[in-house]
Design a protein around this motif. Structure first.
Motif, PDB file in Angstrom:
ATOM      1  N   ASP A 164      86.195  24.140 -29.995  1.00  0.00           N
ATOM      2  CA  ASP A 164      86.940  24.070 -31.241  1.00  0.00           C
ATOM      3  C   ASP A 164      87.766  25.354 -31.289  1.00  0.00           C
ATOM      4  OD1 ASP A 164      87.931  24.211 -33.786  1.00  0.00           O
ATOM      5  OD2 ASP A 164      86.044  23.777 -34.814  1.00  0.00           O
ATOM      6  N   CYS A 165      89.070  25.240 -31.035  1.00  0.00           N
ATOM      7  CA  CYS A 165      89.894  26.435 -30.845  1.00  0.00           C
ATOM      8  C   CYS A 165      90.188  27.183 -32.135  1.00  0.00           C
ATOM      9  CB  CYS A 165      91.190  26.059 -30.132  1.00  0.00           C
ATOM     10  SG  CYS A 165      90.926  25.521 -28.416  1.00  0.00           S
ATOM     11  N   SER A 166      89.724  26.665 -33.276  1.00  0.00           N
ATOM     12  CA  SER A 166      89.832  27.433 -34.505  1.00  0.00           C
ATOM     13  C   SER A 166      88.726  28.477 -34.586  1.00  0.00           C
ATOM     14  CB  SER A 166      89.753  26.507 -35.728  1.00  0.00           C
ATOM     15  OG  SER A 166      88.456  25.929 -35.845  1.00  0.00           O
ATOM     16  N   LYS A 167      87.770  28.394 -33.691  1.00  0.00           N
ATOM     17  CA  LYS A 167      86.653  29.335 -33.682  1.00  0.00           C
ATOM     18  C   LYS A 167      86.832  30.382 -32.581  1.00  0.00           C
ATOM     19  CE  LYS A 167      83.336  26.138 -35.730  1.00  0.00           C
ATOM     20  NZ  LYS A 167      81.962  25.577 -35.684  1.00  0.00           N
ATOM     21  N   LEU A 168      85.991  31.422 -32.636  1.00  0.00           N
ATOM     22  CA  LEU A 168      86.042  32.467 -31.615  1.00  0.00           C
ATOM     23  C   LEU A 168      85.499  31.936 -30.301  1.00  0.00           C
ATOM     24  CD1 LEU A 168      84.772  35.520 -33.701  1.00  0.00           C
ATOM     25  CD2 LEU A 168      87.129  34.787 -33.312  1.00  0.00           C
ATOM     26  N   MET A 169      86.246  32.205 -29.224  1.00  0.00           N
ATOM     27  CA  MET A 169      85.853  31.651 -27.935  1.00  0.00           C
ATOM     28  C   MET A 169      85.469  32.739 -26.935  1.00  0.00           C
ATOM     29  SD  MET A 169      85.195  28.723 -26.836  1.00  0.00           S
ATOM     30  CE  MET A 169      85.969  27.890 -28.227  1.00  0.00           C
TER      31      MET A 169
ATOM     32  N   ASP B 130      91.269  37.353 -28.855  1.00  0.00           N
ATOM     33  CA  ASP B 130      90.443  36.298 -28.260  1.00  0.00           C
ATOM     34  C   ASP B 130      91.252  35.680 -27.123  1.00  0.00           C
ATOM     35  OD1 ASP B 130      89.037  33.984 -27.591  1.00  0.00           O
ATOM     36  OD2 ASP B 130      88.558  33.477 -29.661  1.00  0.00           O
ATOM     37  N   SER B 131      90.815  35.894 -25.890  1.00  0.00           N
ATOM     38  CA  SER B 131      91.583  35.448 -24.722  1.00  0.00           C
ATOM     39  C   SER B 131      91.641  33.934 -24.587  1.00  0.00           C
ATOM     40  CB  SER B 131      90.985  36.034 -23.446  1.00  0.00           C
ATOM     41  OG  SER B 131      89.724  35.433 -23.176  1.00  0.00           O
TER      42      SER B 131
ATOM     43  N   HIS C  71      81.622  31.021 -34.185  1.00  0.00           N
ATOM     44  CA  HIS C  71      81.719  31.030 -32.725  1.00  0.00           C
ATOM     45  C   HIS C  71      81.664  29.610 -32.174  1.00  0.00           C
ATOM     46  CE1 HIS C  71      81.286  35.430 -32.273  1.00  0.00           C
ATOM     47  NE2 HIS C  71      80.710  35.299 -33.445  1.00  0.00           N
ATOM     48  N   GLY C  72      82.627  29.304 -31.297  1.00  0.00           N
ATOM     49  CA  GLY C  72      82.713  27.971 -30.723  1.00  0.00           C
ATOM     50  C   GLY C  72      81.836  27.804 -29.498  1.00  0.00           C
ATOM     51  N   ASN C  73      81.723  26.563 -29.084  1.00  0.00           N
ATOM     52  CA  ASN C  73      80.971  26.207 -27.878  1.00  0.00           C
ATOM     53  C   ASN C  73      81.972  25.839 -26.782  1.00  0.00           C
ATOM     54  OD1 ASN C  73      79.460  24.947 -25.841  1.00  0.00           O
ATOM     55  ND2 ASN C  73      77.969  24.117 -27.292  1.00  0.00           N
TER      56      ASN C  73
ATOM     57  N   PRO D 176      94.201  28.481 -26.583  1.00  0.00           N
ATOM     58  CA  PRO D 176      95.286  29.470 -26.532  1.00  0.00           C
ATOM     59  C   PRO D 176      94.757  30.849 -26.929  1.00  0.00           C
ATOM     60  CG  PRO D 176      95.915  27.547 -27.849  1.00  0.00           C
ATOM     61  CD  PRO D 176      94.452  27.435 -27.603  1.00  0.00           C
ATOM     62  N   PRO D 177      95.306  31.911 -26.336  1.00  0.00           N
ATOM     63  CA  PRO D 177      94.931  33.252 -26.806  1.00  0.00           C
ATOM     64  C   PRO D 177      95.322  33.401 -28.273  1.00  0.00           C
ATOM     65  CG  PRO D 177      96.197  33.355 -24.769  1.00  0.00           C
ATOM     66  CD  PRO D 177      96.304  31.955 -25.250  1.00  0.00           C
ATOM     67  N   LYS D 178      94.490  34.104 -29.034  1.00  0.00           N
ATOM     68  CA  LYS D 178      94.802  34.245 -30.451  1.00  0.00           C
ATOM     69  C   LYS D 178      94.381  35.612 -30.976  1.00  0.00           C
ATOM     70  CE  LYS D 178      90.628  31.665 -31.960  1.00  0.00           C
ATOM     71  NZ  LYS D 178      90.252  31.040 -30.659  1.00  0.00           N
ATOM     72  N   ILE D 179      95.119  36.055 -31.987  1.00  0.00           N
ATOM     73  CA  ILE D 179      94.776  37.256 -32.744  1.00  0.00           C
ATOM     74  C   ILE D 179      94.057  36.815 -34.003  1.00  0.00           C
ATOM     75  CG2 ILE D 179      95.714  39.214 -34.032  1.00  0.00           C
ATOM     76  CD1 ILE D 179      98.086  39.172 -32.024  1.00  0.00           C
ATOM     77  N   VAL D 180      92.907  37.403 -34.257  1.00  0.00           N
ATOM     78  CA  VAL D 180      92.105  37.052 -35.427  1.00  0.00           C
ATOM     79  C   VAL D 180      91.823  38.341 -36.197  1.00  0.00           C
ATOM     80  CG1 VAL D 180      89.973  35.969 -36.236  1.00  0.00           C
ATOM     81  CG2 VAL D 180      91.059  35.152 -34.134  1.00  0.00           C
ATOM     82  N   VAL D 181      91.934  38.263 -37.526  1.00  0.00           N
ATOM     83  CA  VAL D 181      91.728  39.442 -38.372  1.00  0.00           C
ATOM     84  C   VAL D 181      90.730  39.102 -39.470  1.00  0.00           C
ATOM     85  CG1 VAL D 181      92.835  41.235 -39.758  1.00  0.00           C
ATOM     86  CG2 VAL D 181      94.139  40.080 -37.948  1.00  0.00           C
ATOM     87  N   TYR D 182      89.759  40.005 -39.667  1.00  0.00           N
ATOM     88  CA  TYR D 182      88.769  39.855 -40.738  1.00  0.00           C
ATOM     89  C   TYR D 182      88.846  41.051 -41.688  1.00  0.00           C
ATOM     90  CZ  TYR D 182      86.405  36.091 -38.180  1.00  0.00           C
ATOM     91  OH  TYR D 182      86.099  34.910 -37.543  1.00  0.00           O
TER      92      TYR D 182
END
Length: 464
Positions: free
Chosen positions: A144-149, A166-167, A137-139, A181-187
């Motif tokens: 850091d846009c590679s993390k969840l915002m 992630d909006s 998780h980002g701050n 940027p909005p992003k789709i993340v999959v785990y």
């Protein structure tokens, strides 16, 4: 005898008309007892209420997070990274023995925007454990846009993966700030390892876009997967292909809000939400004999559908799309004050949907026409605060399926002040078979073909 029946018909229609003129706009069927018709309307509501069996899984006055140490938690509070009263649960999902809860960054002081809770519960108001860990998780103060915002909602697929939208937006209702940027993340839910991180293309993100919901379609195998993301504020869908690792944007006029349905009056608050396409579910439609996306704008009383294969055909959306507009069709109307956020469908085709203006959930057997006579409601208890603004709903993938619900008092959180001395947030569940047992949504409730029934109701498209 025939004269008495005729008089009865006239009286019931006059009563209905008078109620409508007096401002009673709640539309319900009026049943007439006819030869061969054994249905008893008075027992329907009573049985439906007794069988609803909504179970409180968790409830909170305010949210807390599971820190490694008490000192870390206190430090997070002192430096403003964690402001308990600024955290609100929005999205719900379930996989095996874990519940997933999203906490978007509506305001400052949200330390993580996705977390897990154990199931079955061990306590009534536990701290949320960030998923997959704190480091993911980002701050927002140093993004850091590679993390969840700011994760809004999730979708668990049959391949044991959880998909997130992630909006990238913080302070959406105060001073909208698109920090990533909005992003789709999959785990991978077996290992909790990251599988996919995909930023939506710049051309798919409009000024003031808010990507807030996601559903996933799986084809013949787990690689043949597509995510469909709704842009609720700029009225479009973004379709992402896992195998191609690219996306395309879909537009249609039915994605837009209905101005009449944009006015909300709940909990003594009046506000206007021009929210477009929002609720989405995928299921097979028997009438056209193919799988469809059922959808509706948040500010709408209507339900729509479109063949799923049309959305997944990338080439269609790279050309003139006007000729395909006719395939996006309205299928019915829920009635006045029937705004809905999200939906979920069971394996046997029962759709559940939230009723945010009525603090209720509804249902529909997708094998039947989408008319108000075929729509059921469950909660509908006077002076009950069990559900207060049902914001997200999911149907799990267990053998004996359950419907899950988050109640979160969102309008009070946004436009007034929550009372943190009382319960504000709940996660509830109900067994699907029990909740629909005596309802019109139960596909096993077959009526005698020789029966005759008469209904007095307002047809779709007339007045509310």
């Amino acid at each position: 005898m025939m004269q008495l029946r005729t008089i009865f018909n006239i009286i019931t229609q006059l009563i209905f008309l008078l109620k409508t003129l007096n401002g009673n706009l709640s539309v319900q069927p009026v049943f007439q007892t006819l030869d061969g018709y054994e249905y008893t309307p008075h027992s329907f509501s009573q049985n439906l209420q007794s069988e609803s069996q909504l179970e409180i899984v968790y409830e909170w006055k305010y949210l807390d997070f599971l820190y490694s140490t008490f000192v870390q938690r206190q430090q997070s509070i002192l430096n403003g990274d964690f402001v308990p009263k600024n955290n609100l649960p929005l999205g719900i999902d379930v996989h095996n023995n874990r519940l997933f809860v999203t906490t978007p960054r509506w305001k400052n002081g949200v330390p993580a925007s996705l977390g897990t809770l154990p199931f079955p519960p061990k306590e009534s108001s536990p701290a949320i454990k960030p998923y997959p860990n704190w480091e993911a998780h980002g701050n927002p103060n140093n993004p850091d846009c590679s993390k969840l915002m700011s994760v809004y909602r999730t979708a668990v697929d049959r391949c044991n993966r959880i998909w997130l939208i992630d909006s990238g937006i913080v302070n959406a209702t105060i001073n909208l700030n698109q920090i990533c940027p909005p992003k789709i993340v999959v785990y991978d839910l077996k290992s909790d390892e990251l599988i996919v991180r995909y930023n939506l293309e710049a051309s798919h993100v409009k000024q003031d876009s808010l990507h807030s919901n996601i559903v996933v379609d799986i084809g013949e195998d787990c690689d043949d997967a597509h995510a469909i993301v709704s842009d609720v504020w700029r009225f479009g869908l973004v379709v992402y292909s896992l195998s191609k690792n690219r996306s395309w944007r879909v537009t249609n006029y039915n994605f837009y809000p209905d101005p009449v349905a944009s006015d909300f009056n709940v909990y003594g608050l009046n506000f206007q939400w021009l929210d477009g396409v929002f609720g989405m579910s995928i299921y097979y439609n028997r009438e056209i004999m193919e799988r469809v996306l059922y959808f509706h704008p948040m500010a709408s009383f209507k339900e729509f559908m479109v063949p799923i294969n049309l959305l997944l055909n990338e080439s269609v959306w790279q050309t003139n799309t006007q000729e395909y507009a006719k395939y996006f069709i309205p299928i019915g109307d829920r009635g006045y004050n029937s705004q809905s956020s999200t939906t979920g469908v069971t394996r046997n085709g029962i759709m559940f949907f939230t009723q945010v203006h009525q603090d209720d959930i509804g249902c529909w057997d997708t094998s039947k026409p989408y008319t108000r006579a075929h729509l059921g409601k469950f909660h509908n208890l006077e002076n009950s605060n069990l559900i207060q603004f049902p914001n997200d709903l999911k149907v799990d993938k267990e053998k004996d399926q359950n419907v899950w619900l988050i109640s979160n008092r969102l309008p009070i959180f946004l436009y007034s002040n929550l009372d943190y001395g009382e319960v504000n947030f709940r996660i509830l569940k109900a067994n699907v078979n029990k909740i629909i047992r005596n309802s019109v949504c139960n596909p096993d409730n077959n009526y005698n073909n020789t029966s005759k029934s008469a209904f007095v109701l307002i047809e779709e498209g007339q007045c509310y």
